[in-house]
Motif scaffolding. Structure first.
Motif, PDB file in Angstrom:
ATOM      1  N   THR A  28       0.844  -1.188   0.000  1.00 51.87           N
ATOM      2  CA  THR A  28       0.000   0.000   0.000  1.00 51.87           C
ATOM      3  C   THR A  28       0.881   1.241   0.000  1.00 51.87           C
ATOM      4  N   GLU A  29       0.407   2.311  -0.617  1.00 49.12           N
ATOM      5  CA  GLU A  29       1.147   3.568  -0.595  1.00 49.12           C
ATOM      6  C   GLU A  29       1.233   4.056   0.848  1.00 49.12           C
ATOM      7  N   THR A  30       2.431   4.440   1.278  1.00 48.34           N
ATOM      8  CA  THR A  30       2.673   4.689   2.697  1.00 48.34           C
ATOM      9  C   THR A  30       3.478   5.964   2.907  1.00 48.34           C
ATOM     10  N   ASP A  31       3.167   6.689   3.961  1.00 47.61           N
ATOM     11  CA  ASP A  31       4.007   7.801   4.400  1.00 47.61           C
ATOM     12  C   ASP A  31       5.193   7.195   5.136  1.00 47.61           C
ATOM     13  N   PRO A  32       6.413   7.305   4.611  1.00 49.80           N
ATOM     14  CA  PRO A  32       7.551   6.629   5.245  1.00 49.80           C
ATOM     15  C   PRO A  32       7.804   7.095   6.671  1.00 49.80           C
ATOM     16  N   ALA A  33       7.479   8.343   6.985  1.00 46.88           N
ATOM     17  CA  ALA A  33       7.704   8.840   8.339  1.00 46.88           C
ATOM     18  C   ALA A  33       6.868   8.079   9.364  1.00 46.88           C
ATOM     19  N   ALA A  34       5.781   7.465   8.925  1.00 45.98           N
ATOM     20  CA  ALA A  34       4.916   6.732   9.849  1.00 45.98           C
ATOM     21  C   ALA A  34       5.598   5.498  10.406  1.00 45.98           C
ATOM     22  N   VAL A  35       6.596   4.996   9.680  1.00 50.54           N
ATOM     23  CA  VAL A  35       7.341   3.839  10.180  1.00 50.54           C
ATOM     24  C   VAL A  35       8.800   4.212  10.492  1.00 50.54           C
ATOM     25  N   GLY A  36       9.035   5.511  10.697  1.00 53.17           N
ATOM     26  CA  GLY A  36      10.338   5.965  11.176  1.00 53.17           C
ATOM     27  C   GLY A  36      11.436   6.002  10.144  1.00 53.17           C
ATOM     28  N   ILE A  37      11.097   6.170   8.873  1.00 53.00           N
ATOM     29  CA  ILE A  37      12.126   6.220   7.839  1.00 53.00           C
ATOM     30  C   ILE A  37      11.888   7.429   6.936  1.00 53.00           C
TER      31      ILE A  37
END
Length: 236
Positions: free
Chosen positions: A117-126
């Motif tokens: 799924t398209e993801t905001d990378p900051a949401a997983v700390g990257i």
């Protein structure tokens, strides 16, 4: 009649000859020495010219209970592609997340998910791993932003002898890779550079990434320069 040198005379000749030989060796070693700033510049030029690279990321002393990138392995390719598995800590629980980044869009296959799924990378700390080979960010940005480079003792990477260069990095450069970096801090880095190829093979970064009073260490190892990598957006 032939004059036979006295023992004392022979000793003087031997000392002078030995001194000349040592002086020659010292001069040769000096010629082999490379200015650490030149090594860093050569590593940046080599990395900027490569089309792809394989990387392994490891970490030490990451505080518990944080959301942060703690490790991973994958391939980065120009201009903005990445594919690999990243290890993240989310609220203290660790998980491996499959990630694809292309065209500035990051896709992640989160734990217990069956697709990307398209993801905001900051949401997983990257940060966006597609920028790893960016000319003004990512790993090459570390080389650009490094100040006060100092030569350290050589080290080995298998059969390759690496020249080590220690330097200082601003938080802004580190944050291009690890979004959780402390904005007000500076970080120490040790680069491991192959002097024969100009390749950056290792970068070890230390500093207060996640807590002001708890320094952590992240190590990026690079290999497989210019080996073919095909990265496409996931279909599901």
């Amino acid at each position: 009649m032939r004059t036979v040198p006295s023992p004392g005379h022979r000793l003087v000749v031997l000392v002078v000859a030995s001194s000349a030989l040592l002086a020659g060796c010292t001069g040769s070693e000096a010629e082999d020495e490379v200015d650490p700033a030149e090594l860093v510049a050569a590593a940046k030029a080599t990395l900027d010219a490569t089309e792809s690279v394989h990387f392994i990321l490891t970490s030490e002393d990451v505080p518990e209970g944080v959301t942060a990138l703690v490790g991973g392995e994958g391939d980065a390719a120009r201009p903005d592609g990445f594919t690999g598995d990243l290890d993240v800590s989310i609220g203290g629980a660790q998980a491996s997340v499959a990630v694809i980044s292309i065209g500035g869009v990051v896709y992640a296959q989160l734990p217990f998910s069956t697709g990307f799924t398209e993801t905001d990378p900051a949401a997983v700390g990257i940060s966006d791993p597609g920028t790893l080979l960016s000319a003004d960010a990512g790993v090459t940005g570390l080389l650009t932003a490094a100040t006060d480079p100092t030569a350290l003792a050589d080290t080995r990477d298998g059969d390759t002898v690496l020249r080590q260069v220690q330097a200082t990095l601003p938080a802004s450069a580190v944050a291009d890779i690890l979004v959780s970096a402390d904005d007000s801090a500076t970080f120490d880095v040790v680069f491991g550079i192959d002097p024969d190829t100009g390749q950056l093979r290792r970068a070890e970064l230390s500093g207060p990434f996640l807590a002001a009073d708890a320094p952590s260490t992240y190590t990026v190892e690079l290999s497989a320069y210019d080996e073919p990598v095909e990265i496409t957006a996931p279909t599901g």
